[in-house]
Scaffold this motif. Structure first.
Motif, PDB file in Angstrom:
ATOM      1  N   UNK A   1       0.834  -1.205   0.000  1.00 38.22           N
ATOM      2  CA  UNK A   1       0.000   0.000   0.000  1.00 38.22           C
ATOM      3  C   UNK A   1       0.870   1.256   0.000  1.00 38.22           C
ATOM      4  N   UNK A   2       1.953   1.219   0.767  1.00 34.22           N
ATOM      5  CA  UNK A   2       2.891   2.350   0.767  1.00 34.22           C
ATOM      6  C   UNK A   2       3.523   2.526  -0.612  1.00 34.22           C
ATOM      7  N   UNK A   3       3.936   1.409  -1.222  1.00 29.36           N
ATOM      8  CA  UNK A   3       4.555   1.474  -2.539  1.00 29.36           C
ATOM      9  C   UNK A   3       3.606   2.019  -3.594  1.00 29.36           C
ATOM     10  N   UNK A   4       2.356   1.552  -3.579  1.00 30.21           N
ATOM     11  CA  UNK A   4       1.365   2.029  -4.547  1.00 30.21           C
ATOM     12  C   UNK A   4       1.048   3.506  -4.316  1.00 30.21           C
ATOM     13  N   UNK A   5       0.950   3.903  -3.060  1.00 31.24           N
ATOM     14  CA  UNK A   5       0.701   5.315  -2.746  1.00 31.24           C
ATOM     15  C   UNK A   5       1.804   6.195  -3.331  1.00 31.24           C
ATOM     16  N   UNK A   6       3.048   5.751  -3.185  1.00 34.76           N
ATOM     17  CA  UNK A   6       4.179   6.490  -3.749  1.00 34.76           C
ATOM     18  C   UNK A   6       4.079   6.568  -5.270  1.00 34.76           C
ATOM     19  N   UNK A   7       3.707   5.456  -5.918  1.00 35.70           N
ATOM     20  CA  UNK A   7       3.576   5.451  -7.375  1.00 35.70           C
ATOM     21  C   UNK A   7       2.436   6.352  -7.853  1.00 35.70           C
ATOM     22  N   UNK A   8       1.443   6.558  -7.009  1.00 37.90           N
ATOM     23  CA  UNK A   8       0.317   7.437  -7.353  1.00 37.90           C
ATOM     24  C   UNK A   8       0.651   8.910  -7.148  1.00 37.90           C
ATOM     25  N   UNK A   9       1.864   9.175  -6.689  1.00 40.06           N
ATOM     26  CA  UNK A   9       2.289  10.560  -6.492  1.00 40.06           C
ATOM     27  C   UNK A   9       2.312  10.992  -5.037  1.00 40.06           C
ATOM     28  N   UNK A  10       2.027  10.066  -4.141  1.00 41.94           N
ATOM     29  CA  UNK A  10       2.021  10.399  -2.728  1.00 41.94           C
ATOM     30  C   UNK A  10       3.416  10.618  -2.169  1.00 41.94           C
ATOM     31  N   UNK A  11       3.486  11.451  -1.150  1.00 40.08           N
ATOM     32  CA  UNK A  11       4.733  11.668  -0.429  1.00 40.08           C
ATOM     33  C   UNK A  11       4.596  11.077   0.972  1.00 40.08           C
ATOM     34  N   UNK A  12       5.501  11.462   1.874  1.00 39.45           N
ATOM     35  CA  UNK A  12       5.515  10.807   3.184  1.00 39.45           C
ATOM     36  C   UNK A  12       4.181  10.953   3.911  1.00 39.45           C
ATOM     37  N   UNK A  13       3.568  12.106   3.816  1.00 36.53           N
ATOM     38  CA  UNK A  13       2.284  12.342   4.480  1.00 36.53           C
ATOM     39  C   UNK A  13       1.243  11.313   4.020  1.00 36.53           C
ATOM     40  N   UNK A  14       1.158  11.101   2.712  1.00 37.97           N
ATOM     41  CA  UNK A  14       0.175  10.168   2.172  1.00 37.97           C
ATOM     42  C   UNK A  14       0.535   8.724   2.495  1.00 37.97           C
ATOM     43  N   UNK A  15       1.819   8.419   2.518  1.00 38.73           N
ATOM     44  CA  UNK A  15       2.256   7.075   2.911  1.00 38.73           C
ATOM     45  C   UNK A  15       1.816   6.767   4.343  1.00 38.73           C
ATOM     46  N   UNK A  16       1.944   7.742   5.227  1.00 44.14           N
ATOM     47  CA  UNK A  16       1.470   7.572   6.606  1.00 44.14           C
ATOM     48  C   UNK A  16      -0.040   7.318   6.635  1.00 44.14           C
ATOM     49  N   UNK A  17      -0.776   8.048   5.801  1.00 45.17           N
ATOM     50  CA  UNK A  17      -2.221   7.843   5.737  1.00 45.17           C
ATOM     51  C   UNK A  17      -2.533   6.409   5.314  1.00 45.17           C
ATOM     52  N   UNK A  18      -1.798   5.915   4.339  1.00 44.55           N
ATOM     53  CA  UNK A  18      -2.033   4.548   3.852  1.00 44.55           C
ATOM     54  C   UNK A  18      -1.803   3.523   4.962  1.00 44.55           C
ATOM     55  N   UNK A  19      -0.736   3.706   5.720  1.00 43.32           N
ATOM     56  CA  UNK A  19      -0.446   2.791   6.827  1.00 43.32           C
ATOM     57  C   UNK A  19      -1.590   2.801   7.840  1.00 43.32           C
ATOM     58  N   UNK A  20      -2.049   3.970   8.195  1.00 46.28           N
ATOM     59  CA  UNK A  20      -3.131   4.073   9.176  1.00 46.28           C
ATOM     60  C   UNK A  20      -4.410   3.417   8.664  1.00 46.28           C
ATOM     61  N   UNK A  21      -4.700   3.594   7.384  1.00 45.10           N
ATOM     62  CA  UNK A  21      -5.880   2.953   6.813  1.00 45.10           C
ATOM     63  C   UNK A  21      -5.767   1.429   6.864  1.00 45.10           C
ATOM     64  N   UNK A  22      -4.575   0.914   6.626  1.00 46.10           N
ATOM     65  CA  UNK A  22      -4.358  -0.536   6.676  1.00 46.10           C
ATOM     66  C   UNK A  22      -4.513  -1.070   8.090  1.00 46.10           C
ATOM     67  N   UNK A  23      -3.879  -0.400   9.050  1.00 44.00           N
ATOM     68  CA  UNK A  23      -3.926  -0.858  10.443  1.00 44.00           C
ATOM     69  C   UNK A  23      -5.361  -0.836  10.963  1.00 44.00           C
TER      70      UNK A  23
END
Length: 424
Positions: free
Chosen positions: A323-345
């Protein structure tokens, strides 16, 4: 902490493996004990931690058409080479398999659960031939030999040694920010080798599309049987390739995959969704490599505190990485990567591990589908908050909450799972 340490850690934890790593680690330990003995044993005694036993009961052993520990033990004795580590059985051709089947029928092989060990990952193998004997122990990680002896003469004993404690202290203790910075800024020459993960894990999926492996979930989604329901989309392609690779691996296909933290399924889930998303959306090779590094290193980071084996399904951890990797490929930065982790957890915490088996492909698919949805939400700046359940504003505390539940909170769950599995 420096990039060299992190790169060394990534190289150590992301390695090729053939077959499910728990029975393969048993084969590895048997192979090493037989090499030390110097002959084919007349008797083999294997004692395993409950979690190793649980993860080895129901999974196919490569090239055998058989399931479980007895054939893994026999094949390790007949054809295993310890120098290959998690590819210990890669020389086991059809002739070796037939010899192993005959050996299994004629040899005294005893396999038990060691209920006294406090280690989650523990394998002890004793082999006997006439007056000679040898003993090998793997503990901590799937390839870590901590004890070797022949006829009582000890050649290796590293459990609790100063050297092993120092090695543990030298391991970099990651944060998600450190993971992100490494993946997005490290010299690309240091992570080019992750292309091998892409090659191996996609190839495993493609093998599954042409055969009848496990429950055939990946093939069903890939070849059109379910497309009238799910459609033929990037999303279904991600699911079909990821579950297909798991189908092949869990059913004993003789194909290597790139594992992560001792698990092939974790390696598949950390690799395949990111690769398929990257290929289908036309991202650059450089960006895809960085996304793979981010995905795999996120998994390594979470497993540092969760441990190699637990009652928490590893698909949750691996899908969080993808999810972190895909978020990065979609143009996300660290803030969005953190959001992805929280959504997964917030979503998948608590999914149980009831051993490695063909139906792991269902759990892999659940994890990966949630990974994609979590990334989509993250890019839209939508995420779970500290007002919701176990989520914390601090993403590292959020991950710690996940691993604390899996490592400590689910201990009794783990015992109950094994009890149910062994009493059927």
């Amino acid at each position: 902490m420096n990039y060299s340490q992190i790169n060394t850690l990534l190289h150590r934890e992301v390695v090729p493996a053939i077959g499910c790593t728990e029975p393969i680690a048993v084969s590895l330990c048997v192979a090493r004990a037989c090499e030390v003995l110097g002959s084919l044993p007349e008797r083999i005694v294997v004692n395993l931690s409950p979690n190793i036993y649980k993860n080895a009961m129901g999974v196919g052993i490569p090239n055998t058409g058989m399931t479980g520990l007895p054939i893994a033990v026999a094949l390790g004795a007949i054809a295993g080479k310890s120098e290959y580590e998690l590819e210990v059985l890669k020389d086991a051709d059809s002739a070796a398999v037939e010899r192993a089947k005959s050996y299994l029928e004629s040899t005294d092989i005893k396999i038990d659960i060691d209920r006294q060990t406090t280690q989650m990952l523990y394998i002890c193998v004793e082999v006997y031939n006439g007056e000679n004997s040898a003993k090998a122990i793997i503990s901590g990680t799937h390839t870590n030999f901590t004890y070797i002896s022949r006829n009582g003469e000890v050649s290796l004993s590293s459990e609790g040694s100063a050297e092993s404690e120092q090695a543990a202290n030298d391991e970099p203790q990651l944060t998600l920010n450190a993971v992100y910075k490494f993946a997005t800024t490290v010299d690309l020459s240091l992570i080019e080798w992750l292309e091998q993960a892409e090659k191996l894990n996609i190839a495993a999926a493609e093998v599954s599309f042409t055969g009848d492996y496990g429950h055939g979930l990946g093939r069903l989604m890939h070849n059109g049987a379910t497309q009238s329901i799910l459609g033929n989309t990037l999303f279904t392609k991600i699911l079909s390739y990821t579950s297909g690779a798991c189908d092949a691996r869990m059913s004993g296909a003789m194909v290597p995959v790139m594992s992560n933290s001792g698990s092939g399924n974790q390696g598949i889930s950390a690799t395949v969704p990111v690769v398929i998303f990257g290929r289908e959306t036309g991202v650059s090779r450089d960006k895809l490599l960085r996304a793979l590094a981010l995905s795999h290193l996120t998994v390594v980071y979470i497993k540092q505190s969760l441990g190699r084996l637990s009652a928490l399904c590893g698909c949750v951890v691996a899908a969080t990485g993808s999810s972190c990797g895909i978020t990065y490929l979609m143009g996300g930065e660290f803030r969005e990567v953190c959001f992805a982790v929280k959504n997964m957890v917030a979503n998948l915490t608590g999914m149980i591990c009831d051993g490695a088996k063909p139906s792991c492909s269902l759990k892999v698919t659940s994890g990966v589908s949630t990974a994609v949805l979590s990334a989509v939400l993250a890019i839209e700046q939508r995420h779970t908050t500290s007002l919701e359940g176990i989520i914390d504003d601090d993403v590292d505390k959020c991950i710690a909450n996940l691993t604390n539940i899996g490592r400590n909170g689910m201990r009794e769950t783990d015992k109950l799972i094994l009890k149910i599995m062994t009493e059927k």
